[in-house]
Design an enzyme around this catalytic site. Structure first.
Site, PDB file in Angstrom:
ATOM      1  N   GLY A  53       0.844  -1.189   0.000  1.00 21.32           N
ATOM      2  CA  GLY A  53       0.000   0.000   0.000  1.00 21.32           C
ATOM      3  C   GLY A  53       0.885   1.247   0.000  1.00 21.32           C
ATOM      4  O   GLY A  53       1.590   1.502  -0.952  1.00 21.32           O
ATOM      5  N   SER A 120       6.759  -4.384  -1.653  1.00 18.93           N
ATOM      6  CA  SER A 120       6.324  -3.081  -2.108  1.00 18.93           C
ATOM      7  C   SER A 120       6.431  -2.087  -0.945  1.00 18.93           C
ATOM      8  O   SER A 120       7.515  -1.921  -0.385  1.00 18.93           O
ATOM      9  CB  SER A 120       4.898  -3.191  -2.663  1.00 18.93           C
ATOM     10  OG  SER A 120       4.550  -2.058  -3.424  1.00 18.93           O
ATOM     11  N   TRP A 121       5.348  -1.429  -0.546  1.00 23.30           N
ATOM     12  CA  TRP A 121       5.404  -0.579   0.645  1.00 23.30           C
ATOM     13  C   TRP A 121       5.814  -1.398   1.872  1.00 23.30           C
ATOM     14  O   TRP A 121       6.499  -0.882   2.770  1.00 23.30           O
ATOM     15  CB  TRP A 121       4.065   0.100   0.888  1.00 23.30           C
ATOM     16  CG  TRP A 121       3.936   0.631   2.288  1.00 23.30           C
ATOM     17  CD1 TRP A 121       3.181   0.127   3.303  1.00 23.30           C
ATOM     18  CD2 TRP A 121       4.632   1.757   2.855  1.00 23.30           C
ATOM     19  NE1 TRP A 121       3.339   0.853   4.460  1.00 23.30           N
ATOM     20  CE2 TRP A 121       4.237   1.860   4.207  1.00 23.30           C
ATOM     21  CE3 TRP A 121       5.559   2.671   2.351  1.00 23.30           C
ATOM     22  CZ2 TRP A 121       4.720   2.851   5.060  1.00 23.30           C
ATOM     23  CZ3 TRP A 121       6.050   3.665   3.194  1.00 23.30           C
ATOM     24  CH2 TRP A 121       5.631   3.742   4.528  1.00 23.30           C
ATOM     25  N   ASP A 274       8.863  -5.416 -13.342  1.00 23.71           N
ATOM     26  CA  ASP A 274       8.008  -4.745 -12.377  1.00 23.71           C
ATOM     27  C   ASP A 274       7.773  -3.312 -12.849  1.00 23.71           C
ATOM     28  O   ASP A 274       8.686  -2.492 -12.873  1.00 23.71           O
ATOM     29  CB  ASP A 274       8.699  -4.752 -11.005  1.00 23.71           C
ATOM     30  CG  ASP A 274       7.809  -4.250  -9.880  1.00 23.71           C
ATOM     31  OD1 ASP A 274       6.902  -3.448 -10.154  1.00 23.71           O
ATOM     32  OD2 ASP A 274       8.041  -4.655  -8.724  1.00 23.71           O
ATOM     33  N   HIS A 302       5.135  -7.180 -10.595  1.00 20.89           N
ATOM     34  CA  HIS A 302       5.193  -6.650  -9.236  1.00 20.89           C
ATOM     35  C   HIS A 302       4.482  -7.494  -8.186  1.00 20.89           C
ATOM     36  O   HIS A 302       4.931  -7.575  -7.045  1.00 20.89           O
ATOM     37  CB  HIS A 302       4.583  -5.241  -9.220  1.00 20.89           C
ATOM     38  CG  HIS A 302       4.609  -4.577  -7.887  1.00 20.89           C
ATOM     39  ND1 HIS A 302       5.764  -4.079  -7.323  1.00 20.89           N
ATOM     40  CD2 HIS A 302       3.616  -4.339  -6.976  1.00 20.89           C
ATOM     41  CE1 HIS A 302       5.493  -3.551  -6.136  1.00 20.89           C
ATOM     42  NE2 HIS A 302       4.202  -3.693  -5.901  1.00 20.89           N
TER      43      HIS A 302
END
Length: 329
Positions: A53, A120-121, A274, A302
């Site tokens: 996120g 990711s985040w 990605d 991703h």
């Protein structure tokens, strides 16, 4: 995006579905109450899972990357999303609040050191947490590296990725008046925090659809329409963090402070194609982190659910689990 992108394609390569043996709502202060769950082996090697996120929330599929006989798996919904409350709130919601929340979970559960698993985040947050509390981290397993740098935001919200997905990019930019198209993060921010629920939801769904459309190598370009409640939390929180540059002191802070985790072993799993978090960030991290090993997945984008990424993450966590005592878990 990790909750919805192609999870069925990798299900056969994951461990069977399991249910939590512990679920709780933890009061972390500032009016925030976060959802925390534990599953797997209560006496196993502890690992905390950090979702993407910001605002993505955790999902049952995330439990399945770990052998439940070996691992004690801790998942939680970060402030403002999933089952945590208040929903979609950005008040007292920064990277440093989340780092403190992770430490509170660790101490509340009586864990001395644990592995950190995030993408990711979640990789961003895992790195900042490890650099802040290196004594608490035994191993880092990171996927789809995002370093919260301006060049990464420029790539995804400034037209770089849009050169590969022009139809989807056009849908994303078309909602913004031409005079505001110099800064799409700011333009969306004004609508996502307008106080008009219908307007916020419309822009939230557009924000989420742009990201979802680019998450997987197998994407047909349709990001789908996320449920309104999910999209609003996801978009508001993500935009809030990006407007504030991840609440970091300076651009490149994570790379600046990599020396603090030089002794911590870890693996970076990165999709070669990605489109959301290009491989340059994973490569830059690996070049500065002596304990980190970069595994570039040839035919992957991703999403956590990409086949090659899922297979490699399962292999990594099986290896770490089998050597848990060597890693101090």
């Amino acid at each position: 995006m990790d909750k919805f992108s192609g999870q069925k394609s990798t299900a056969s390569h994951l461990f069977p579905p399991i249910e939590p043996f512990d679920q709780r709502i933890l009061n972390v202060g500032d009016g925030h109450h976060i959802y925390v769950e534990q599953c797997g082996n209560p006496r196993g090697a502890p690992v905390v899972v950090l979702h993407g996120g910001p605002g993505g929330g955790c999902s049952p599929a995330m439990r399945r990357y770990f052998d439940p006989e070996i691992w004690r798996v801790i998942l939680f919904d970060q402030r403002g999303c999933g089952r945590s409350r208040p929903h979609a709130s950005t008040t007292d919601n920064t990277t440093w609040h989340l780092v403190a929340d992770i430490e509170k979970i660790r101490t509340t559960l009586g864990i001395e050191r644990w592995a950190v698993f995030g993408g990711s985040w979640g990789a961003t947050l895992g790195l900042v947490y490890a650099e802040t509390h290196p004594e608490s981290v035994a191993y880092l397993a990171l996927r789809g590296v995002f370093l919260s740098m301006q060049r990464e935001l420029d790539w995804f919200y400034g037209g770089g990725a849009g050169q590969f997905w022009p139809e989807q990019w056009q849908r994303f930019v078309s909602l913004v008046p031409e005079e505001e198209r110099g800064d799409f993060i700011a333009a969306y921010n004004r609508r996502l925090f307008s106080g008009d629920l219908m307007l916020e939801t419309r822009f939230a769904r557009s924000w989420a659809a742009w990201e979802n459309a680019l998450a997987s190598m197998n994407s047909d370009g349709h990001g789908g329409e996320s449920p309104a409640e999910y999209a609003r939390a996801f978009a508001r929180l993500e935009n809030h963090y990006f407007v504030n540059k991840g609440f970091l002191e300076e651009d490149g802070q994570i790379l600046r402070d990599v020396h603090r985790i030089a002794h911590i072993p870890g693996t970076i799993v990165q999709g070669r194609y990605d489109m959301i978090c290009p491989p340059i960030s994973a490569h830059a991290l690996a070049s500065k982190w002596p304990g980190g090993r970069l595994h570039m997945v040839r035919n992957a984008g991703h999403a956590l659910s990409e086949l090659g990424i899922s297979q490699q993450l399962v292999r990594v966590m099986r290896m770490v689990g089998e050597k848990a005592t060597q890693y101090g878990l």
